[in-house]
Design a protein around this motif. Structure first.
Motif, mmCIF file in Angstrom:
data_model
loop_
_atom_site.group_PDB
_atom_site.id
_atom_site.type_symbol
_atom_site.label_atom_id
_atom_site.label_comp_id
_atom_site.label_asym_id
_atom_site.label_seq_id
_atom_site.Cartn_x
_atom_site.Cartn_y
_atom_site.Cartn_z
ATOM 1 N N ILE A 9 0.870 -1.184 0.000
ATOM 2 C CA ILE A 9 0.000 0.000 0.000
ATOM 3 C C ILE A 9 0.908 1.236 0.000
ATOM 4 N N PRO A 10 1.007 1.929 -1.140
ATOM 5 C CA PRO A 10 1.879 3.102 -1.192
ATOM 6 C C PRO A 10 1.207 4.310 -0.542
ATOM 7 N N VAL A 11 1.909 4.949 0.369
ATOM 8 C CA VAL A 11 1.318 6.113 1.071
ATOM 9 C C VAL A 11 2.282 7.295 1.081
ATOM 10 N N ALA A 12 3.177 7.334 0.097
ATOM 11 C CA ALA A 12 4.232 8.362 0.135
ATOM 12 C C ALA A 12 3.943 9.574 -0.754
ATOM 13 N N GLY A 13 2.778 9.587 -1.421
ATOM 14 C CA GLY A 13 2.480 10.687 -2.352
ATOM 15 C C GLY A 13 2.218 12.001 -1.625
ATOM 16 N N LEU A 14 2.198 13.097 -2.389
ATOM 17 C CA LEU A 14 2.057 14.430 -1.792
ATOM 18 C C LEU A 14 0.607 14.850 -1.583
ATOM 19 N N GLY A 15 -0.333 14.175 -2.250
ATOM 20 C CA GLY A 15 -1.747 14.512 -2.073
ATOM 21 C C GLY A 15 -2.071 15.928 -2.487
ATOM 22 N N THR A 16 -1.502 16.377 -3.598
ATOM 23 C CA THR A 16 -1.669 17.793 -3.973
ATOM 24 C C THR A 16 -3.113 18.150 -4.350
ATOM 25 N N ARG A 17 -3.898 17.138 -4.788
ATOM 26 C CA ARG A 17 -5.270 17.464 -5.207
ATOM 27 C C ARG A 17 -6.181 17.806 -4.031
ATOM 28 N N VAL A 18 -5.760 17.440 -2.822
ATOM 29 C CA VAL A 18 -6.618 17.763 -1.675
ATOM 30 C C VAL A 18 -5.971 18.775 -0.729
ATOM 31 N N PRO A 26 -1.219 13.429 6.489
ATOM 32 C CA PRO A 26 -1.174 12.592 5.289
ATOM 33 C C PRO A 26 -2.571 12.420 4.699
ATOM 34 N N LYS A 27 -2.640 12.433 3.376
ATOM 35 C CA LYS A 27 -3.930 12.200 2.697
ATOM 36 C C LYS A 27 -4.569 10.902 3.194
ATOM 37 N N GLU A 28 -3.739 9.897 3.433
ATOM 38 C CA GLU A 28 -4.245 8.563 3.790
ATOM 39 C C GLU A 28 -4.900 8.543 5.166
ATOM 40 N N LEU A 29 -4.753 9.653 5.933
ATOM 41 C CA LEU A 29 -5.437 9.732 7.229
ATOM 42 C C LEU A 29 -6.686 10.601 7.172
ATOM 43 N N ARG A 104 10.443 2.854 3.148
ATOM 44 C CA ARG A 104 10.358 4.286 2.853
ATOM 45 C C ARG A 104 10.692 4.553 1.383
ATOM 46 N N GLN A 105 9.876 5.367 0.771
ATOM 47 C CA GLN A 105 10.216 5.881 -0.561
ATOM 48 C C GLN A 105 10.890 7.228 -0.319
ATOM 49 N N GLN A 106 12.148 7.339 -0.671
ATOM 50 C CA GLN A 106 12.886 8.534 -0.233
ATOM 51 C C GLN A 106 12.465 9.808 -0.949
ATOM 52 N N ALA A 107 11.859 9.664 -2.123
ATOM 53 C CA ALA A 107 11.295 10.825 -2.836
ATOM 54 C C ALA A 107 10.087 10.320 -3.619
ATOM 55 N N PRO A 108 9.019 11.134 -3.706
ATOM 56 C CA PRO A 108 7.810 10.667 -4.395
ATOM 57 C C PRO A 108 7.974 10.676 -5.913
ATOM 58 N N LEU A 109 8.624 9.624 -6.426
ATOM 59 C CA LEU A 109 8.950 9.578 -7.864
ATOM 60 C C LEU A 109 7.896 8.845 -8.669
ATOM 61 N N GLY A 110 6.751 8.545 -8.036
ATOM 62 C CA GLY A 110 5.666 7.910 -8.782
ATOM 63 C C GLY A 110 5.245 6.580 -8.168
ATOM 64 N N LEU A 111 4.051 6.148 -8.563
ATOM 65 C CA LEU A 111 3.476 4.911 -8.018
ATOM 66 C C LEU A 111 4.357 3.699 -8.323
ATOM 67 N N LEU A 131 -4.409 0.903 -3.650
ATOM 68 C CA LEU A 131 -4.214 2.350 -3.480
ATOM 69 C C LEU A 131 -5.167 2.841 -2.390
ATOM 70 N N PRO A 132 -4.600 3.477 -1.359
ATOM 71 C CA PRO A 132 -5.410 3.810 -0.195
ATOM 72 C C PRO A 132 -6.398 4.942 -0.408
ATOM 73 N N ASP A 133 -6.222 5.708 -1.494
ATOM 74 C CA ASP A 133 -7.195 6.787 -1.702
ATOM 75 C C ASP A 133 -8.398 6.298 -2.498
ATOM 76 N N VAL A 134 -8.377 5.035 -2.919
ATOM 77 C CA VAL A 134 -9.556 4.469 -3.594
ATOM 78 C C VAL A 134 -10.299 3.600 -2.584
HETATM 79 P P1 UTP Z 1 -1.868 9.433 -6.320
HETATM 80 O O1 UTP Z 1 -1.266 9.917 -7.583
HETATM 81 O O2 UTP Z 1 -3.341 9.354 -6.211
HETATM 82 O O3 UTP Z 1 -1.361 10.223 -5.062
HETATM 83 O O4 UTP Z 1 -1.229 8.024 -5.984
HETATM 84 P P2 UTP Z 1 -0.620 11.601 -4.901
HETATM 85 O O5 UTP Z 1 0.547 11.702 -5.828
HETATM 86 O O6 UTP Z 1 -0.351 11.712 -3.445
HETATM 87 O O7 UTP Z 1 -1.795 12.594 -5.294
HETATM 88 P P3 UTP Z 1 -1.872 14.006 -6.013
HETATM 89 O O8 UTP Z 1 -2.040 13.694 -7.464
HETATM 90 O O9 UTP Z 1 -0.626 14.781 -5.687
HETATM 91 O O10 UTP Z 1 -3.089 14.634 -5.416
HETATM 92 C C1 UTP Z 1 -1.933 6.919 -5.427
HETATM 93 C C2 UTP Z 1 -1.244 6.427 -4.151
HETATM 94 O O11 UTP Z 1 0.135 6.215 -4.391
HETATM 95 C C3 UTP Z 1 0.906 6.898 -3.426
HETATM 96 C C4 UTP Z 1 0.038 8.003 -2.882
HETATM 97 O O12 UTP Z 1 0.391 8.273 -1.520
HETATM 98 C C5 UTP Z 1 -1.354 7.434 -3.016
HETATM 99 O O13 UTP Z 1 -1.737 6.739 -1.845
HETATM 100 N N1 UTP Z 1 2.134 7.398 -4.065
HETATM 101 C C6 UTP Z 1 2.069 8.177 -5.178
HETATM 102 C C7 UTP Z 1 3.355 7.094 -3.500
HETATM 103 O O14 UTP Z 1 3.434 6.383 -2.473
HETATM 104 N N2 UTP Z 1 4.493 7.592 -4.066
HETATM 105 C C8 UTP Z 1 4.458 8.361 -5.177
HETATM 106 O O15 UTP Z 1 5.547 8.766 -5.660
HETATM 107 C C9 UTP Z 1 3.213 8.662 -5.754
#
Ligand code: UTP
Length: 290
Positions: A9-18, A26-29, A104-111, A131-134
């Motif tokens: 379950i990846p939870v390292a994203g920035l959640g910019t849409r919210v 964290p978006k996941e919380l 740990r994902q050291q930088a949010p480089l994508g799913l 994906l935890p946001d779904v």
């Molecule tokens: P999303 O693309 O929906 O999350 O990725 P995001 O990047 O946080 O969202 P926005 O677009 O900026 O709003 C789906 C899942 O993958 C994780 C996110 O945390 C989310 O749970 N993810 C995404 C990572 O763990 N690492 C990443 O580099 C990107």
């Protein structure tokens, strides 16, 4: 055939849409009614028979680890106040010791990059990705339905849901290999955000996957794609050359809670199913729309 024992379950994203909600949490919380998003997805995994959850975390996400830990002072305070029901309910949600690992994902480089960070913890066995946001409202849960199908088909499985054919441009859409019969069918490919005229179906990819471990070799080779990120979709498309991929249309309804409107809809839908206050909430909503 090896069973599906682990989920990433990846939870390292920035959640910019919210944003700004996710500036300091964290978006996941984010909560849906009374539980954070991550709780729904972890529960869905355990319901599917998953033994080990691997959370790929990142900077600013340590509150997620606290959520799955004992809250010693809080539990003591609840006990002292005689709030035994709340205490029992909290404890019943506590995962078994050792059932969750963190990497740990050291930088949010994508799913795709996030999933690859779990490679050492997965090893050489098939696994699930959620994906935890779904949030998928289904009974049994979507992942349990997928694991049941996997036991018959093997291979790789991508969860899909029907969308309005006019809206294919918002989603990743799967292409069936031949005439589709039933909820599971082999795929020939997938297309990112096709126009309704060019879409190969109206079945959208919705955040649950069962993958073979060979996906990691593909992820190692995957270059940055859309948005400058290492995309899981690109690695899956490459693996599709060598292994069967099935699309599975689960029974249930998904909400993309990484999007403000999706998050609101999930709250309304699940509030209307809550035995404690569904009736008065329905009444309240009626008054708002009239
Ligand atoms: P999303 O693309 O929906 O999350 O990725 P995001 O990047 O946080 O969202 P926005 O677009 O900026 O709003 C789906 C899942 O993958 C994780 C996110 O945390 C989310 O749970 N993810 C995404 C990572 O763990 N690492 C990443 O580099 C990107």
């Amino acid at each position: 055939m090896k069973p599906i024992r682990k989920v990433v379950i990846p939870v390292a994203g920035l959640g910019t849409r919210v944003l700004p909600a996710t500036k300091s949490i964290p978006k996941e919380l984010l909560p849906i009614v009374d539980r954070p998003l991550i709780d729904y997805v972890v529960s869905e995994a355990f319901e599917a028979g998953i033994e080990h959850v691997i959370l790929v975390t990142g900077r600013g996400k340590s509150a997620i680890e606290d959520y799955f830990d004992h809250a010693v002072e809080l539990e003591a305070a609840l006990a002292a106040k005689g709030k035994d029901d709340i205490l029992a309910s909290l404890r019943s949600r506590q995962p078994k010791a050792g059932a969750i690992s963190y990497t740990r994902q050291q930088a949010p480089l994508g799913l795709g990059h996030a999933v690859n960070c779990a490679r050492a913890l997965i090893g050489d066995e098939p696994f699930a990705v959620s994906l935890p946001d779904v949030i998928i409202d289904g009974a049994p849960g979507a992942l349990a339905q997928m694991v049941r199908e996997y036991e018959k088909t093997g291979g790789n499985i991508i969860a899909v849901e029907e969308v309005d054919p006019k809206e294919t441009g918002k989603y990743g859409i799967v292409a069936p290999k031949s005439e589709r019969a039933g909820r599971i069918f082999e795929m020939s490919g997938m297309v990112e955000k096709p126009t309704p005229e060019t879409a190969p179906s109206n079945l959208a990819i919705t955040g649950r996957y069962i993958l073979q471990p060979e996906i990691f070799d593909q992820l190692d080779k995957t270059q940055r794609g859309a948005g400058g990120e290492i995309q899981l979709t690109d690695a899956m498309a490459a693996l599709m050359e060598a292994q069967p991929f099935f699309a599975f249309e689960y029974e249930g309804v998904s909400h993309d809670c990484g999007d403000k409107l999706g998050w609101l809809k999930a709250n309304v839908r699940l509030s209307l199913k809550n035995s404690e206050f569904a009736d008065s909430f329905r009444e309240f909503l009626r008054k708002q729309v009239n």
